[in-house]
Design an enzyme around this catalytic site. Structure first.
Site, PDB file in Angstrom:
ATOM      1  N   ASP A 180     -32.516  60.041  56.298  1.00 17.99           N
ATOM      2  CA  ASP A 180     -32.276  58.724  56.971  1.00 17.99           C
ATOM      3  C   ASP A 180     -33.780  57.960  57.220  1.00 17.99           C
ATOM      4  OD1 ASP A 180     -29.835  58.022  57.582  1.00 17.99           O
ATOM      5  OD2 ASP A 180     -29.742  58.448  59.938  1.00 17.99           O
TER       6      ASP A 180
ATOM      7  N   ASP B 192     -22.218  65.511  68.687  1.00 19.85           N
ATOM      8  CA  ASP B 192     -21.539  66.947  68.216  1.00 19.85           C
ATOM      9  C   ASP B 192     -20.490  66.952  69.344  1.00 19.85           C
ATOM     10  OD1 ASP B 192     -23.434  67.003  70.364  1.00 19.85           O
ATOM     11  OD2 ASP B 192     -24.497  68.678  69.393  1.00 19.85           O
TER      12      ASP B 192
END
Length: 766
Positions: free
Chosen positions: A136, A464
């Site tokens: 990223d 998550d």
């Protein structure tokens, strides 16, 4: 895929842990807490503000312990038998391995390289594996390092499999020279591998300071004129395994991805990167299972994929395919993570015994079609095929395009995944580069269900737990494996600024989930979330809220000493408090020592829990308030990772064992000028001031009446306990450099402490 004989032993078994003594202790502590609250209620008629505040704090602590008791009631985990796979399974399923990195400065490329090498070398057929790295940061240095790693992998992977190497991350494997009893051939290969690894390290290190290779190689043209937050999609096949037969000399597919980013588009942090990985891998390999690993969590157990397959395939054999993912605990090699180990051992196993482990962001194998949004109700009784209703809903072309995007290639791969079919094997990975770049565009997800009901879910910096909650709310279960040795080992931020940043991000992200439409409070009534599982999520999601009662309870003893009021009245109430504190200390100490940790480790962990709750989690609350008011968004801040330096024996005068030992500053708390350390410094000043005032009063009583009063002794003991728990701040007042509290923080905290003392003494002054 699986053998049909039911007489063969199972691939795994569920192990339940029932300790009736621990249940009795949990219930005893819970009973004492309720007795404490009852006693507080009886004292409420005095209309004492201190009593009201204490009651509210103690009510929250009681609520937390009630949840813990529910969670720990029936702990469980799965024990896999990977050695039985070969006799039960003829053709192992494919696995796509995902690794994410975002900043080449905070996440050094050589650290990423080691994690990648450990993934490429796992004990699994290479033709069934593909490794995808999401960068990223769009860093040419990261890409360069990965290219060099792929060259080294061609000798590293065969070496690991030839000699059955357990630790397959080079920087950890080469810490210790093998025993002299090893064969001469192995010794020669070992020396050669270490030299080649040192060459790899030097290449990466040299490339960090000199970018001449960027202009010399046309392969880096895609990185020209790019910025980390402004660039087009880059997808490159670093290595393609064209052998495809699973030979031990083969290296799995290896693909580099940097999704498109533009300043005007919100990229959804790690969750957005993971969804791009899902789409690109779906086009290229479309494996039914996906392994998600953080860039600093290397594979420590070569059989990690085979262990998880024991769970998935045993379910397939028994026609009970309701396991959505298999989670491994997070273990660390570099710093004090004992608290997390204890938390996972007792709370983690407890959650695993309900509806299954909570996804922890790394070290987890997911089922692809579950990530594509299907529910357990969408399957037939065999747990494999889509029901007729689900087939109509999911596989209609117009529905697929609306849900998954307009890429025809992507739609085809989704259909194959939902029907448990593989992509055609005759195609080369490079044939999908154009389609892969399309699904990596920052506007591809517009008007689709990505991040809403499909893939990793958006709306929280703790993607998550958010994703895990969405999966369990659809009726799926999960499994927990805690092998010995640990499956993955990683690096944790040292105690200090980086740890505070990480804890604040977690606290804010968890509160985002708590107050959104997928809250476990809603999932119990409108989803398929089991009641105790919802309590497990509540335990985690309310971490940020715990900062308020923790902060008040750290200040109440000092306030009462200064105000000459009683926080702990004499008699039964004081006895309950002393019993509670004693039992809790002994209980948590037993939990640590039963896992092999020391008393010092227990005390440090108790101290850090108080510090992070009052100094870091506290700042997550205003973050959420500002977000809900529309003033600002929560920000995902990448924490800095470090790794030990591996040096050749000629470069180091010390042995590897000496290099691996901690220095004199190891474990010391670090400070900087950020506001994270203001609450802790304020707390230590206030409690010290209260103790000084109490000591002066006690000396005056002794000198005038030749006898002291026990009034305030319990509160003074409370202040002493707080000072002990905030010991790092006490030491930081006298240290210098990064181990000392900055003068600016000391000054502000001292000013606030003076205001607190004046406020506490207000009635007396008046």
């Amino acid at each position: 895929m699986a053998g049909s004989s039911s007489s063969l032993p199972p691939l795994c078994e569920k192990i339940s842990y029932k300790n009736y003594f621990l249940r009795a202790v949990d219930l005893t502590i819970l009973g004492l807490l309720f007795s404490l609250l009852l006693h507080r209620i009886l004292l409420m008629k005095q209309s004492d503000n201190v009593c009201v505040v204490a009651f509210l704090c103690e009510s929250f602590f009681t609520f937390v312990w009630l949840i813990i008791t529910f969670i720990k009631w029936s702990p469980a985990e799965y024990k896999p038998y990977p050695d039985r796979l070969d006799e039960r399974v003829h053709d192992l399923p494919s696995v796509d391995m995902f690794l994410t990195t975002a900043d080449p400065v905070k996440e050094p490329p050589i650290l990423v390289v080691n994690t990648v090498l450990s993934l490429l070398a796992v004990n699994y057929p290479a033709n069934k594996l593909a490794c995808y790295v999401s960068d990223d940061g769009c860093s040419p240095l990261t890409y360069f390092s990965l290219k060099e790693a792929s060259k080294f992998a061609k000798i590293w992977v065969p070496f690991c499999k030839k000699y059955n190497v357990r630790v397959r991350a080079p920087f950890r494997y080469f810490l210790n020279r093998p025993a002299a009893t090893e064969s001469s051939e192995f010794s020669k290969d070992w020396d050669m591998m270490k030299r080649e690894y040192e060459k790899l390290c030097r290449k990466v290190e040299d490339a960090t300071g000199d970018s001449h290779w960027l202009d010399a190689d046309d392969d880096f043209e895609a990185f020209s004129n790019t910025k980390p937050n402004d660039h087009s999609t880059i997808v490159k096949v670093v290595w393609e395994n064209k052998g495809g037969v699973g030979d031990e000399k083969e290296v799995p597919h290896f693909v580099y991805i940097s999704r498109e980013k533009r300043p005007k588009y919100f990229h959804n942090y790690k969750a957005g990167a993971m969804n791009v990985l899902v789409r690109v891998s779906g086009l290229m390999t479309n494996a039914p299972y996906m392994l998600n690993v953080d860039c600093d969590m290397y594979v420590n157990e070569a059989d990690v994929v085979r262990q998880a397959m024991c769970i998935f395939l045993q379910n397939s054999i028994s026609n009970s395919n309701n396991c959505a993912f298999v989670q491994y605990p997070q273990d660390f090699y570099d710093s004090n993570a004992d608290e997390l180990a204890v938390l996972q051992s007792y709370i983690g196993r407890g959650v695993a015994g309900i509806q299954g482990s909570i996804y922890a962001g790394s070290g987890c194998l997911h089922t692809r079609r579950v990530m594509y949004g299907i529910s357990l109700d969408d399957l037939e009784d065999d747990g494999r095929s889509l029901s007729s209703v689900a087939t109509r809903n999911y596989l209609a072309e117009e529905n697929l395009a609306r849900e998954f995007g307009n890429s025809k290639e992507m739609v085809t791969s989704v259909v194959n995944a939902l029907q448990r079919k593989s992509n055609p094997q005759h195609s080369s990975l490079t044939d999908f580069l154009e389609a892969a770049q399309e699904v990596g565009h920052c506007d591809y997800e517009n008007q689709t269900s990505w991040g809403k009901t499909i893939g990793w879910l958006y709306g929280s910096t703790t993607e998550d737990v958010h994703t895990s909650l969405g999966i369990h709310s659809r009726g799926w279960t999960s499994s927990y494996i805690s092998p010995d040795p640990p499956a993955f080992l990683g690096v944790m931020p040292s105690g200090g600024p980086e740890a505070m940043v990480q804890q604040r991000r977690w606290a804010a992200g968890l509160l985002e989930v708590l107050f959104n439409k997928r809250s476990p409070l809603i999932g119990v009534f409108f989803g398929k979330l089991r009641f105790r599982q919802s309590l497990a999520y509540l335990y985690i999601l309310t971490w940020g809220l715990r900062s308020i009662p923790e902060l008040f309870y750290c200040l109440l003893p000092a306030y009462c000493l200064l105000h000459t009021s009683a926080l702990f009245p004499k008699g039964v109430y004081l006895g309950i408090i002393v019993t509670l504190v004693g039992m809790h200390c002994l209980y948590t100490l037993w939990e640590f020592m039963s896992l092999g940790f020391s008393i010092q480790s227990w005390f440090v962990s108790q101290s850090f829990w108080r510090i992070k709750s009052t100094c870091s989690w506290l700042f997550g609350i205003p973050d959420i308030i500002l977000k809900f008011l529309g003033i600002s968004e929560t920000v995902f801040v990448v924490t800095k990772k470090t790794m030990p330096e591996i040096r050749s024996e000629s470069e180091s005068g010390k042995s590897q064992q000496e290099d691996d030992c901690p220095n004199q500053n190891s474990g010391k708390f670090e400070f900087d000028g950020s506001f994270y350390f203001l609450p802790g410094t304020f707390i230590i000043f206030v409690n010290l001031a209260a103790l000084v005032g109490f000591s002066v009063d006690l000396l005056q009583q002794l000198s005038y009446s030749h006898g002291g009063s026990s009034s305030g002794m319990a509160e003074a003991c409370g202040c002493v306990l707080v000072v002990m728990l905030f010991h790092p701040f006490l030491m930081g007042m006298f240290e210098k450099g990064k181990y000392g509290i900055p003068l600016s923080t000391l000054s502000i905290a001292a000013f606030l402490a003076v205001l607190f003392v004046v406020f506490s003494l207000g009635k007396l002054v008046y």
